[in-house]
Design a protein around this motif. Structure first.
Motif, PDB file in Angstrom:
ATOM      1  N   MET A 198     -11.591  84.912  31.981  1.00  0.00           N
ATOM      2  CA  MET A 198     -11.971  85.664  33.186  1.00  0.00           C
ATOM      3  C   MET A 198     -11.148  85.215  34.397  1.00  0.00           C
ATOM      4  SD  MET A 198     -13.916  87.995  32.295  1.00  0.00           S
ATOM      5  CE  MET A 198     -14.301  88.615  33.904  1.00  0.00           C
ATOM      6  N   THR A 199     -10.800  83.948  34.456  1.00  0.00           N
ATOM      7  CA  THR A 199      -9.950  83.479  35.548  1.00  0.00           C
ATOM      8  C   THR A 199      -8.578  84.132  35.475  1.00  0.00           C
ATOM      9  OG1 THR A 199     -11.119  81.371  35.585  1.00  0.00           O
ATOM     10  CG2 THR A 199      -8.947  81.426  36.609  1.00  0.00           C
ATOM     11  N   ALA A 200      -8.030  84.205  34.273  1.00  0.00           N
ATOM     12  CA  ALA A 200      -6.712  84.840  34.110  1.00  0.00           C
ATOM     13  C   ALA A 200      -6.764  86.318  34.481  1.00  0.00           C
ATOM     14  CB  ALA A 200      -6.224  84.664  32.674  1.00  0.00           C
ATOM     15  N   ILE A 201      -7.787  87.013  34.034  1.00  0.00           N
ATOM     16  CA  ILE A 201      -7.914  88.446  34.336  1.00  0.00           C
ATOM     17  C   ILE A 201      -8.086  88.651  35.840  1.00  0.00           C
ATOM     18  CG2 ILE A 201      -9.411  90.457  34.059  1.00  0.00           C
ATOM     19  CD1 ILE A 201      -9.920  89.500  31.174  1.00  0.00           C
ATOM     20  N   CYS A 202      -8.990  87.890  36.446  1.00  0.00           N
ATOM     21  CA  CYS A 202      -9.246  88.062  37.877  1.00  0.00           C
ATOM     22  C   CYS A 202      -8.028  87.689  38.721  1.00  0.00           C
ATOM     23  CB  CYS A 202     -10.459  87.234  38.299  1.00  0.00           C
ATOM     24  SG  CYS A 202     -12.021  87.860  37.638  1.00  0.00           S
ATOM     25  N   LEU A 203      -7.313  86.655  38.308  1.00  0.00           N
ATOM     26  CA  LEU A 203      -6.103  86.294  39.056  1.00  0.00           C
ATOM     27  C   LEU A 203      -5.024  87.357  38.935  1.00  0.00           C
ATOM     28  CD1 LEU A 203      -5.699  82.461  38.456  1.00  0.00           C
ATOM     29  CD2 LEU A 203      -6.136  83.633  40.606  1.00  0.00           C
ATOM     30  N   SER A 204      -4.877  87.922  37.732  1.00  0.00           N
ATOM     31  CA  SER A 204      -3.840  88.948  37.576  1.00  0.00           C
ATOM     32  C   SER A 204      -4.173  90.196  38.389  1.00  0.00           C
ATOM     33  CB  SER A 204      -3.666  89.297  36.099  1.00  0.00           C
ATOM     34  OG  SER A 204      -4.835  89.900  35.599  1.00  0.00           O
ATOM     35  N   VAL A 205      -5.436  90.589  38.414  1.00  0.00           N
ATOM     36  CA  VAL A 205      -5.820  91.758  39.217  1.00  0.00           C
ATOM     37  C   VAL A 205      -5.736  91.418  40.704  1.00  0.00           C
ATOM     38  CG1 VAL A 205      -7.734  93.306  39.781  1.00  0.00           C
ATOM     39  CG2 VAL A 205      -7.261  92.746  37.410  1.00  0.00           C
ATOM     40  N   GLY A 206      -6.167  90.218  41.081  1.00  0.00           N
ATOM     41  CA  GLY A 206      -6.161  89.821  42.487  1.00  0.00           C
ATOM     42  C   GLY A 206      -4.762  89.690  43.059  1.00  0.00           C
ATOM     43  N   VAL A 207      -3.801  89.303  42.246  1.00  0.00           N
ATOM     44  CA  VAL A 207      -2.426  89.169  42.731  1.00  0.00           C
ATOM     45  C   VAL A 207      -1.811  90.539  42.965  1.00  0.00           C
ATOM     46  CG1 VAL A 207      -0.111  88.434  42.005  1.00  0.00           C
ATOM     47  CG2 VAL A 207      -2.043  86.893  41.756  1.00  0.00           C
ATOM     48  N   ARG A 208      -2.170  91.505  42.127  1.00  0.00           N
ATOM     49  CA  ARG A 208      -1.600  92.854  42.291  1.00  0.00           C
ATOM     50  C   ARG A 208      -2.146  93.573  43.513  1.00  0.00           C
ATOM     51  NH1 ARG A 208      -0.417  95.714  36.608  1.00  0.00           N
ATOM     52  NH2 ARG A 208       0.624  93.961  35.627  1.00  0.00           N
ATOM     53  N   THR A 209      -3.447  93.447  43.745  1.00  0.00           N
ATOM     54  CA  THR A 209      -4.056  94.125  44.903  1.00  0.00           C
ATOM     55  C   THR A 209      -4.886  93.111  45.689  1.00  0.00           C
ATOM     56  OG1 THR A 209      -5.914  94.751  43.512  1.00  0.00           O
ATOM     57  CG2 THR A 209      -4.173  96.381  43.806  1.00  0.00           C
ATOM     58  N   PRO A 210      -4.247  92.343  46.554  1.00  0.00           N
ATOM     59  CA  PRO A 210      -4.973  91.281  47.266  1.00  0.00           C
ATOM     60  C   PRO A 210      -5.706  91.755  48.516  1.00  0.00           C
ATOM     61  CG  PRO A 210      -2.655  91.120  47.753  1.00  0.00           C
ATOM     62  CD  PRO A 210      -2.824  92.272  46.806  1.00  0.00           C
ATOM     63  N   THR A 211      -6.633  92.679  48.381  1.00  0.00           N
ATOM     64  CA  THR A 211      -7.448  93.098  49.523  1.00  0.00           C
ATOM     65  C   THR A 211      -8.764  92.334  49.470  1.00  0.00           C
ATOM     66  OG1 THR A 211      -8.443  94.916  48.312  1.00  0.00           O
ATOM     67  CG2 THR A 211      -6.411  95.399  49.533  1.00  0.00           C
ATOM     68  N   VAL A 212      -9.438  92.300  50.583  1.00  0.00           N
ATOM     69  CA  VAL A 212     -10.690  91.534  50.675  1.00  0.00           C
ATOM     70  C   VAL A 212     -11.745  92.125  49.741  1.00  0.00           C
ATOM     71  CG1 VAL A 212     -12.543  90.854  52.231  1.00  0.00           C
ATOM     72  CG2 VAL A 212     -10.184  90.804  53.026  1.00  0.00           C
ATOM     73  N   ALA A 213     -11.833  93.431  49.681  1.00  0.00           N
ATOM     74  CA  ALA A 213     -12.851  94.070  48.842  1.00  0.00           C
ATOM     75  C   ALA A 213     -12.597  93.767  47.360  1.00  0.00           C
ATOM     76  CB  ALA A 213     -12.846  95.573  49.081  1.00  0.00           C
ATOM     77  N   VAL A 214     -11.346  93.862  46.939  1.00  0.00           N
ATOM     78  CA  VAL A 214     -11.018  93.600  45.530  1.00  0.00           C
ATOM     79  C   VAL A 214     -11.268  92.140  45.200  1.00  0.00           C
ATOM     80  CG1 VAL A 214      -9.121  93.516  43.867  1.00  0.00           C
ATOM     81  CG2 VAL A 214      -9.373  95.493  45.370  1.00  0.00           C
ATOM     82  N   LEU A 215     -10.863  91.234  46.062  1.00  0.00           N
ATOM     83  CA  LEU A 215     -11.073  89.816  45.804  1.00  0.00           C
ATOM     84  C   LEU A 215     -12.553  89.454  45.774  1.00  0.00           C
ATOM     85  CD1 LEU A 215      -8.189  88.250  47.922  1.00  0.00           C
ATOM     86  CD2 LEU A 215      -8.275  88.626  45.459  1.00  0.00           C
ATOM     87  N   THR A 216     -13.348  90.074  46.630  1.00  0.00           N
ATOM     88  CA  THR A 216     -14.795  89.834  46.619  1.00  0.00           C
ATOM     89  C   THR A 216     -15.411  90.345  45.327  1.00  0.00           C
ATOM     90  OG1 THR A 216     -14.830  90.066  49.026  1.00  0.00           O
ATOM     91  CG2 THR A 216     -16.935  90.230  47.888  1.00  0.00           C
ATOM     92  N   ALA A 217     -15.030  91.547  44.923  1.00  0.00           N
ATOM     93  CA  ALA A 217     -15.551  92.104  43.676  1.00  0.00           C
ATOM     94  C   ALA A 217     -15.145  91.247  42.479  1.00  0.00           C
ATOM     95  CB  ALA A 217     -15.051  93.537  43.496  1.00  0.00           C
ATOM     96  N   LEU A 218     -13.907  90.785  42.473  1.00  0.00           N
ATOM     97  CA  LEU A 218     -13.453  89.922  41.379  1.00  0.00           C
ATOM     98  C   LEU A 218     -14.220  88.605  41.348  1.00  0.00           C
ATOM     99  CD1 LEU A 218      -9.605  90.459  41.470  1.00  0.00           C
ATOM    100  CD2 LEU A 218     -11.219  91.307  39.779  1.00  0.00           C
ATOM    101  N   GLY A 219     -14.512  88.049  42.505  1.00  0.00           N
ATOM    102  CA  GLY A 219     -15.302  86.813  42.567  1.00  0.00           C
ATOM    103  C   GLY A 219     -16.693  87.004  42.015  1.00  0.00           C
ATOM    104  N   VAL A 220     -17.302  88.141  42.339  1.00  0.00           N
ATOM    105  CA  VAL A 220     -18.649  88.440  41.834  1.00  0.00           C
ATOM    106  C   VAL A 220     -18.610  88.642  40.318  1.00  0.00           C
ATOM    107  CG1 VAL A 220     -20.502  90.156  41.880  1.00  0.00           C
ATOM    108  CG2 VAL A 220     -19.481  89.352  44.020  1.00  0.00           C
ATOM    109  N   VAL A 221     -17.630  89.377  39.834  1.00  0.00           N
ATOM    110  CA  VAL A 221     -17.508  89.618  38.388  1.00  0.00           C
ATOM    111  C   VAL A 221     -17.248  88.307  37.653  1.00  0.00           C
ATOM    112  CG1 VAL A 221     -16.044  90.700  36.635  1.00  0.00           C
ATOM    113  CG2 VAL A 221     -16.808  92.026  38.599  1.00  0.00           C
TER     114      VAL A 221
END
Length: 136
Positions: free
Chosen positions: A64-87
């Motif tokens: 999950m860390t790898a998936i969230c980091l890969s998605v977070g690096v591509r679209t580093p907006t606050v909303a996406v990063l917050t959603a990724l943290g919750v997931v």
């Protein structure tokens, strides 16, 4: 000591080696203070924690860390990063809860209630009542 004793020549050689080693003060100090050291509190705490965390939870955390980091690096907006943290946190919580549930079920399957020495069905595991005594 088992076996035959040392010959005179072997004893002399051994004494020479020992006297040469005794002259090395640094080695003598190391050998005299050598022993099993007590592990530090931090190391002991880490070992206990590692033993208690199941491999499935660690694997889930890594994936999950790898998936969230890969998605977070591509679209580093606050909303996406917050959603990724919750997931990410939710997936770890679910993995930990599943591990605890599976551990409890496995423990319950391994233990047979009749095999326990203090089980309620075994006469030596409970107190004797008047009606349990055989009649004379």
């Amino acid at each position: 000591m088992d076996g035959p004793s040392l010959s005179g020549r072997e004893r002399r050689l051994l004494e020479e080696i020992e006297s040469g080693l005794r002259q090395d003060t640094r080695l003598d100090r190391k050998l005299s203070t050598m022993g099993a050291k007590r592990p530090g509190r931090v190391r002991t705490a880490v070992r206990r924690t590692v033993r208690r965390i199941p491999a499935g939870v660690v694997l889930t955390a890594l994936v999950m860390t790898a998936i969230c980091l890969s998605v977070g690096v591509r679209t580093p907006t606050v909303a996406v990063l917050t959603a990724l943290g919750v997931v990410w946190a939710a997936s770890l919580a679910v993995a930990a809860a599943a591990a605890v549930l599976l551990r409890r079920r496995a423990g319950a399957r391994r233990r047979d209630p009749l095999d326990r020495p203090d089980g309620p069905d075994r006469p030596e595991g409970r107190e004797r009542r008047p009606w349990d005594k055989p009649e004379v």
